[in-house]
Design an enzyme around this catalytic site. Structure first.
Site, mmCIF file in Angstrom:
data_model
loop_
_atom_site.group_PDB
_atom_site.id
_atom_site.type_symbol
_atom_site.label_atom_id
_atom_site.label_comp_id
_atom_site.label_asym_id
_atom_site.label_seq_id
_atom_site.Cartn_x
_atom_site.Cartn_y
_atom_site.Cartn_z
ATOM 1 N N ASP A 251 0.869 -1.183 0.000
ATOM 2 C CA ASP A 251 0.000 0.000 0.000
ATOM 3 C C ASP A 251 0.901 1.227 0.000
ATOM 4 O O ASP A 251 2.121 1.098 -0.117
ATOM 5 C CB ASP A 251 -0.955 -0.016 1.205
ATOM 6 C CG ASP A 251 -2.296 0.619 0.864
ATOM 7 O OD1 ASP A 251 -2.325 1.836 0.619
ATOM 8 O OD2 ASP A 251 -3.309 -0.106 0.813
ATOM 9 N N HIS A 305 -3.183 3.844 -3.863
ATOM 10 C CA HIS A 305 -2.600 3.024 -2.791
ATOM 11 C C HIS A 305 -1.176 2.575 -3.103
ATOM 12 O O HIS A 305 -0.806 1.424 -2.871
ATOM 13 C CB HIS A 305 -3.508 1.831 -2.475
ATOM 14 C CG HIS A 305 -4.790 2.253 -1.824
ATOM 15 N ND1 HIS A 305 -4.919 2.379 -0.463
ATOM 16 C CD2 HIS A 305 -5.974 2.636 -2.350
ATOM 17 C CE1 HIS A 305 -6.148 2.803 -0.179
ATOM 18 N NE2 HIS A 305 -6.804 2.970 -1.310
ATOM 19 N N GLU A 371 -10.252 3.321 -4.537
ATOM 20 C CA GLU A 371 -10.111 4.723 -4.126
ATOM 21 C C GLU A 371 -9.113 5.540 -4.948
ATOM 22 O O GLU A 371 -8.170 6.117 -4.418
ATOM 23 C CB GLU A 371 -9.727 4.781 -2.639
ATOM 24 C CG GLU A 371 -10.817 4.199 -1.789
ATOM 25 C CD GLU A 371 -10.463 4.094 -0.302
ATOM 26 O OE1 GLU A 371 -11.353 4.339 0.502
ATOM 27 O OE2 GLU A 371 -9.315 3.757 0.045
#
Ligand code: NAG
Ligand code: NAG
Ligand code: NAG
Ligand code: NAG
Length: 608
Positions: A251, A305, A371
């Site tokens: 991440d 990410h 996201e």
């Protein structure tokens, strides 16, 4: 005065005889399907709590409860721990193939080790009783890696012969046989009133799971988890018949995956040189999981990410890394996204995918897609210029097209890494999968959509209606990181409150779809598209010191939902849940306590 008291005490001790030598004053008696605590009466073949629970209820202490035929004799027979034999053969009575034989030996060892956890405080292994012969038949004795469509069913029979108890397990593939051994172990307990190892006699069970995909995801990037703690998580999964471990390896925060093509990624991106997963670590986890009937699905989350680890690659490969104020560029610090307009990005992705495929040999790959923040991309003059020179504007729709370009190019790299073969891809729900747009960008043959929004999100119905396979990780029931203190402010964290096991247990994919107006009756295509569910542990506020308690026993509640899909509510499962939690603790998993132990000993007295 003191002397007098002492004298009285001595007198009263001798008056009550030898109770100091007794270790038991209670026994449990099965009455109307519940174990009732009573004063010990040696004249009535007394039994302890565990033994009583084994015979008392409809589903014994089985977890998850079997879905097919369940015929339980409800008679316990003592067995001799020192004369248990387990043999495995193929359908034509020949030896198992080397590959499956290896896994079978691990499953047999696990079975024996689990039995020792039943009486580990005793010096003497229980040896009064009959021998136990376990015969396992695996018809297809070659398949060792789980795939979508693998057969996990098994049959289990237990009966008594003159000198021995015979247990027979029959399955098509190794996975079913392993599940069968897990069930058999759950039908054996140590009775601490009679000091004997006992098995339930006269059993016929046929069993198979309701959903093919029963999964946990662990995020090893926000915080690091040792290989030992990952294997412990896999032990809990095997004990609960879950079959998929989704590994969110990297991440923005850290890059612990050691890539052989680009070792710089973990060199720059791991928290410390020790907190990495070497190729040997990964292979050992993958093999450990396979021998327990579990596939490992690796995730490389992109194009958002990302961050730590990419510094060496040059200035224009990533954008908005650690940009502040972070709220403008991502959902939590630190920010970072790949630059889809830079060719170097795809070269490096190709290397990462190649290394992951070599180690994991996955049958499903997770490409993340979570996201993506258009504000981040818009903050890069490089990307803005590229958009203009490619006749794209600056609206969200334009940036969706950029994302689509990224996804398609990255997917060709995945296929290359998979030796040129197509492979099912999982993506999180996002702008790309939003209402009205999902079939514009993604095709329903390749993409499996993992739902993380609420179970009532209308997009779920649309996904099914457009022919996408789905996995439920609806955060209102399956995000196990919810319900703790906040870390980017004070108060509670974003998805509070804490989700209790009861809510997890009642999170039924079919019910959610029915409520959304989707017909999922047996035989419909819609029903086939629901692969199952996955509980998520995002690790901002957890590391290996508390991972067990976050997952367990709640993950087991999901396991029964997905294996058995019971019609009844959690109330009918409560006593078995408590028993399974005890079992997990015995096996070395620090599962959270759900109720006072008093409730476990006084069945039916606690929940309203
Ligand atoms: C299991 O099946 C056998 C054979 O059909 C039958 O004789 C036996 O009664 C069954 N056991 C139970 C507990 O029902
Ligand atoms: C992509 O990034 C690399 C590394 O920073 C850089 O060398 C290259 O010039 C960039 N390409 C473009 C088209 O900007
Ligand atoms: C990175 O992009 C900037 C424009 O944002 C450009 O000036 C610079 O030359 C690029 N660097 C490389 C190495 O390509
Ligand atoms: C799945 O996608 C194909 C190709 O785009 C389309 O023809 C088909 O109708 C889709 N399935 C459903 C159920 O919509």
């Amino acid at each position: 005065m003191t002397l007098l008291l002492l004298l009285l005490l001595v007198v009263s001790f001798s008056a009550t005889g030898n109770w100091a030598q007794e270790s038991q004053v209670w026994m449990w008696v099965c009455q109307e399907g519940k174990c009732v605590k009573q004063p010990l009466d040696r004249d009535m073949t007394p039994q302890g709590l565990q033994a009583c629970k084994l015979v008392c209820d409809t589903y014994s202490t089985l977890w998850p409860r079997p879905r097919g035929k369940v015929e339980l004799g409800r008679i316990l027979a003592p067995i001799n721990y020192n004369s248990i034999t387990i043999t495995g053969t193929s359908g034509d009575h020949r030896a198992l193939s080397k590959n499956v034989g290896q896994f079978f030996n691990i499953a047999a060892d696990t079975f024996s080790n689990q039995l020792t956890t039943l009486f580990k405080k005793r010096e003497q292994r229980p040896s009064d009783g009959k021998s136990l012969q376990v015969r396992v038949t695996i018809r297809d004795s070659y398949t060792r890696a789980l795939k979508i469509g693998s057969d996990e069913s098994y049959e289990l029979y237990i009966s008594e012969a003159d000198t021995e108890i015979q247990a027979s397990i029959i399955s098509t593939e190794f996975f079913g046989a392993r599940h069968g051994l897990e069930t058999l172990h759950q039908l054996i307990t140590f009775d601490d009133v009679t000091d004997s190892l006992v098995i339930m006699r006269d059993v016929n069970i046929t069993d198979s799971p309701a959903f093919p995909f029963r999964s946990l995801v662990l995020d090893t990037a926000r915080n690091y988890f040792s290989v030992a703690s990952i294997k412990r998580t896999i032990d809990g999964m095997a004990a609960s018949k879950l079959n998929t471990f989704h590994w969110h390896l990297t991440d923005s925060h850290s890059f612990p995956f050691q890539s052989q093509t680009y070792p710089q990624l973990s060199l720059y991106g791991a928290y410390t040189p020790q907190q990495i997963y070497t190729p040997q670590d990964i292979l050992s986890v993958v093999e450990y999981a396979r021998a327990r009937g579990i596939r490992v699905v690796p995730e490389f989350d992109a194009p958002a990410h990302v961050g730590e680890g990419w510094q060496w690659a040059g200035p224009n490969v990533t954008v908005c890394v650690n940009a502040q104020p972070w709220i403008n560029y991502c959902v939590e610090p630190p920010c970072g996204q790949l630059n889809p307009t830079n060719d170097t990005v795809y070269e490096i992705l190709g290397g990462i995918y190649h290394d992951m495929f070599a180690l994991f040999e996955p049958d499903i790959f997770h490409m993340g897609g979570d996201e993506v923040n258009f504000g981040c991309w818009r903050s890069s003059p490089e990307i803005v210029n590229w958009m203009t020179s490619h006749h794209l504007g600056q609206t969200d729709d334009d940036y969706l097209q950029l994302w689509d370009i990224f996804q398609k190019r990255a997917y060709t790299k995945v296929v290359e890494a998979n030796g040129g073969k197509e492979i099912p891809i999982v993506l999180w729900t996002s702008h790309l999968t939003a209402q009205g747009t999902v079939d514009k960008y993604l095709d329903n043959k390749t993409y499996i959509i993992q739902i993380w929004t609420k179970g009532s999100d209308k997009v779920i119905a649309e996904l099914i209606n457009k022919g996408f396979r789905v996995i439920f990780s609806n955060y209102d029931a399956l995000y196990f990181d919810c319900g703790f203190g906040a870390w980017i402010s004070e108060g509670n964290n974003w998805c509070s409150p804490y989700i209790g096991w009861q809510k997890v247990y009642m999170n039924n994919p079919y019910t959610m779809l029915t409520d959304l107006g989707v017909d999922i009756s047996p035989g419909t295509e819609a029903r086939e598209l629901v692969l199952g569910a996955e509980a998520a542990l995002w690790s901002e506020q957890v590391d290996e010191s508390s991972v067990d308690g976050r997952f367990w026993p709640r993950a087991a509640a999901m396991a029964e939902r997905l294996w058995s899909n019971p019609d009844e509510g959690w109330q009918k499962a409560e006593y078995r849940m408590l028993a399974h939690r005890e079992r997990l603790v015995r096996q070395g998993i620090q599962a959270e306590a759900l109720e006072p132990q008093w409730c476990y000993q006084n069945e039916g007295s606690c929940p309203e």
